[in-house]
Design an enzyme around this catalytic site. Sequence first.
Site, PDB file in Angstrom:
ATOM      1  N   ASN A  11       0.871  -1.176   0.000  1.00  0.00           N
ATOM      2  CA  ASN A  11       0.000   0.000   0.000  1.00  0.00           C
ATOM      3  C   ASN A  11       0.912   1.232   0.000  1.00  0.00           C
ATOM      4  O   ASN A  11       1.542   1.536   1.005  1.00  0.00           O
ATOM      5  CB  ASN A  11      -0.885  -0.036   1.255  1.00  0.00           C
ATOM      6  CG  ASN A  11      -1.719   1.212   1.415  1.00  0.00           C
ATOM      7  OD1 ASN A  11      -1.766   2.063   0.517  1.00  0.00           O
ATOM      8  ND2 ASN A  11      -2.378   1.339   2.559  1.00  0.00           N
ATOM      9  N   TRP A  12       0.959   1.904  -1.135  1.00  0.00           N
ATOM     10  CA  TRP A  12       1.891   3.046  -1.264  1.00  0.00           C
ATOM     11  C   TRP A  12       1.349   4.338  -0.677  1.00  0.00           C
ATOM     12  O   TRP A  12       2.058   5.348  -0.674  1.00  0.00           O
ATOM     13  CB  TRP A  12       2.231   3.261  -2.748  1.00  0.00           C
ATOM     14  CG  TRP A  12       3.209   2.268  -3.288  1.00  0.00           C
ATOM     15  CD1 TRP A  12       3.872   1.299  -2.596  1.00  0.00           C
ATOM     16  CD2 TRP A  12       3.640   2.145  -4.647  1.00  0.00           C
ATOM     17  NE1 TRP A  12       4.686   0.577  -3.433  1.00  0.00           N
ATOM     18  CE2 TRP A  12       4.555   1.082  -4.702  1.00  0.00           C
ATOM     19  CE3 TRP A  12       3.335   2.828  -5.826  1.00  0.00           C
ATOM     20  CZ2 TRP A  12       5.178   0.696  -5.890  1.00  0.00           C
ATOM     21  CZ3 TRP A  12       3.944   2.444  -6.997  1.00  0.00           C
ATOM     22  CH2 TRP A  12       4.866   1.384  -7.026  1.00  0.00           C
ATOM     23  N   LYS A  13       0.095   4.328  -0.273  1.00  0.00           N
ATOM     24  CA  LYS A  13      -0.499   5.526   0.341  1.00  0.00           C
ATOM     25  C   LYS A  13      -0.226   6.752  -0.540  1.00  0.00           C
ATOM     26  O   LYS A  13      -0.260   6.639  -1.765  1.00  0.00           O
ATOM     27  CB  LYS A  13       0.015   5.686   1.774  1.00  0.00           C
ATOM     28  CG  LYS A  13      -0.159   4.391   2.575  1.00  0.00           C
ATOM     29  CD  LYS A  13       0.045   4.549   4.050  1.00  0.00           C
ATOM     30  CE  LYS A  13      -0.188   3.203   4.726  1.00  0.00           C
ATOM     31  NZ  LYS A  13      -0.155   3.259   6.173  1.00  0.00           N
ATOM     32  N   HIS A 102      -9.605   1.146   4.666  1.00  0.00           N
ATOM     33  CA  HIS A 102      -8.342   1.385   5.373  1.00  0.00           C
ATOM     34  C   HIS A 102      -8.570   2.433   6.457  1.00  0.00           C
ATOM     35  O   HIS A 102      -9.326   3.391   6.270  1.00  0.00           O
ATOM     36  CB  HIS A 102      -7.263   1.853   4.383  1.00  0.00           C
ATOM     37  CG  HIS A 102      -5.903   1.862   5.024  1.00  0.00           C
ATOM     38  ND1 HIS A 102      -5.504   2.875   5.851  1.00  0.00           N
ATOM     39  CD2 HIS A 102      -4.883   0.969   4.981  1.00  0.00           C
ATOM     40  CE1 HIS A 102      -4.278   2.602   6.286  1.00  0.00           C
ATOM     41  NE2 HIS A 102      -3.885   1.446   5.771  1.00  0.00           N
ATOM     42  N   GLU A 174      -5.537  -5.072  10.546  1.00  0.00           N
ATOM     43  CA  GLU A 174      -4.536  -4.024  10.766  1.00  0.00           C
ATOM     44  C   GLU A 174      -4.856  -3.265  12.054  1.00  0.00           C
ATOM     45  O   GLU A 174      -5.696  -2.347  12.044  1.00  0.00           O
ATOM     46  CB  GLU A 174      -4.555  -3.018   9.606  1.00  0.00           C
ATOM     47  CG  GLU A 174      -4.247  -3.615   8.256  1.00  0.00           C
ATOM     48  CD  GLU A 174      -3.624  -2.577   7.320  1.00  0.00           C
ATOM     49  OE1 GLU A 174      -2.558  -2.868   6.791  1.00  0.00           O
ATOM     50  OE2 GLU A 174      -4.187  -1.490   7.148  1.00  0.00           O
ATOM     51  N   GLY A 180       2.379   2.013  10.808  1.00  0.00           N
ATOM     52  CA  GLY A 180       3.415   3.040  10.738  1.00  0.00           C
ATOM     53  C   GLY A 180       4.131   3.316  12.048  1.00  0.00           C
ATOM     54  O   GLY A 180       4.905   4.266  12.146  1.00  0.00           O
ATOM     55  N   SER A 222       3.132  -2.267  10.311  1.00  0.00           N
ATOM     56  CA  SER A 222       4.567  -2.402  10.583  1.00  0.00           C
ATOM     57  C   SER A 222       5.132  -3.771  10.197  1.00  0.00           C
ATOM     58  O   SER A 222       6.067  -4.264  10.831  1.00  0.00           O
ATOM     59  CB  SER A 222       4.886  -2.077  12.048  1.00  0.00           C
ATOM     60  OG  SER A 222       4.567  -0.726  12.306  1.00  0.00           O
ATOM     61  N   GLY A 243       2.806  -1.399   4.207  1.00  0.00           N
ATOM     62  CA  GLY A 243       2.853   0.020   3.876  1.00  0.00           C
ATOM     63  C   GLY A 243       4.288   0.456   3.596  1.00  0.00           C
ATOM     64  O   GLY A 243       4.831   0.214   2.513  1.00  0.00           O
ATOM     65  N   GLY A 244       4.926   1.053   4.590  1.00  0.00           N
ATOM     66  CA  GLY A 244       6.269   1.637   4.434  1.00  0.00           C
ATOM     67  C   GLY A 244       7.268   0.736   3.706  1.00  0.00           C
ATOM     68  O   GLY A 244       7.977   1.192   2.797  1.00  0.00           O
TER      69      GLY A 244
HETATM   70  P1  PGA Z   1       2.730   0.154   7.532  1.00  0.00           P
HETATM   71  O1  PGA Z   1       1.275   0.405   6.904  1.00  0.00           O
HETATM   72  O2  PGA Z   1       3.236  -1.154   6.998  1.00  0.00           O
HETATM   73  O3  PGA Z   1       3.548   1.317   7.090  1.00  0.00           O
HETATM   74  O4  PGA Z   1       2.546   0.088   9.027  1.00  0.00           O
HETATM   75  C1  PGA Z   1       0.378  -0.657   6.709  1.00  0.00           C
HETATM   76  C2  PGA Z   1      -0.929  -0.153   6.168  1.00  0.00           C
HETATM   77  O5  PGA Z   1      -1.381   0.933   6.562  1.00  0.00           O
HETATM   78  O6  PGA Z   1      -1.561  -0.822   5.319  1.00  0.00           O
END
Ligand code: PGA
Length: 269
Positions: A11-13, A102, A174, A180, A222, A243-244
């Site tokens: 997920n590149w947000k 999300h 999640e 994050g 995370s 995400g990250g």
């Molecule tokens: P993260 O994000 O891996 O950066 O914690 C996950 C997400 O929000 O899908």
Amino acid sequence: MSQRKTYIFGNWKLHKKFNEISLFFKHFNYLIKKDKRINKNPNLIHGFAPSHLGILPAINFAKGKTNILAQDVGCNNIGAFTGQVAFWQLNEFKINYAIVGHSETRKYLGNSDENVNKTVKVLLNNNIIPVICIGESLETYKSKQTNAFLAQQIKTIFKDISLDLIQKCIIAYEPLWAIGSGKTPTLDEIQQIARFIRQSFKFFDDKQSNIDENVHILYGGSANVKNASDLMSLNDIDGLLVGGASLDPTAFVSILKQSKAYKNFNGNK
Ligand code: PGA
């Protein structure tokens, strides 16, 4: 015994300019080019969700088995819905998966479980698999109300959806406080919660058709190169929403390689 697959989605947000998308895929395509365990593996499905304006460049640069997902989609059809994106636009570009619900769409855009329910119905009726995010706040986690909270989310999100369609869904567990933050629940907790989520589907299963064993459950929050193998070794976890760590092609490929589906692949064709 159900034959669930492994899904690993990035997920590149709100990240990556056009040039960065191009560079990402140059590197990513190169890293996986000769890897049959990724390219010829029917049990390992991967993809990335760029922000809406990044979808077309990503489709253009991604190769082979790499899926491009939408990060969100509206539940409305064509018409006076300023700012929205609809299922038929995803259909036009052959996008097969969309993240729905999300926590950041809940926090910043007022999304709700009721709205997620409407969106999931629209997507399932139009051949798009929803990747549905659920998860509790830190307060709920600390007061040990996680299971009750998730059960309620599941009841609302899957209300009036047929068993056949529920089985097509992917759930991403999640915890809000893990996103994050570099923190995650313990592996035991994640396994127990994933089992609980599975069992919650029995609520809808008046025909006892084992939908609880067929639904796919991912973990997100995370997930990274260091914990991916442990997270994906859990019995009731069928992959990750990252995400990250998905912003970096090397890290994402390392995560793909830590899945059981990658390690166990034995097709030599
Ligand atoms: P993260 O994000 O891996 O950066 O914690 C996950 C997400 O929000 O899908």
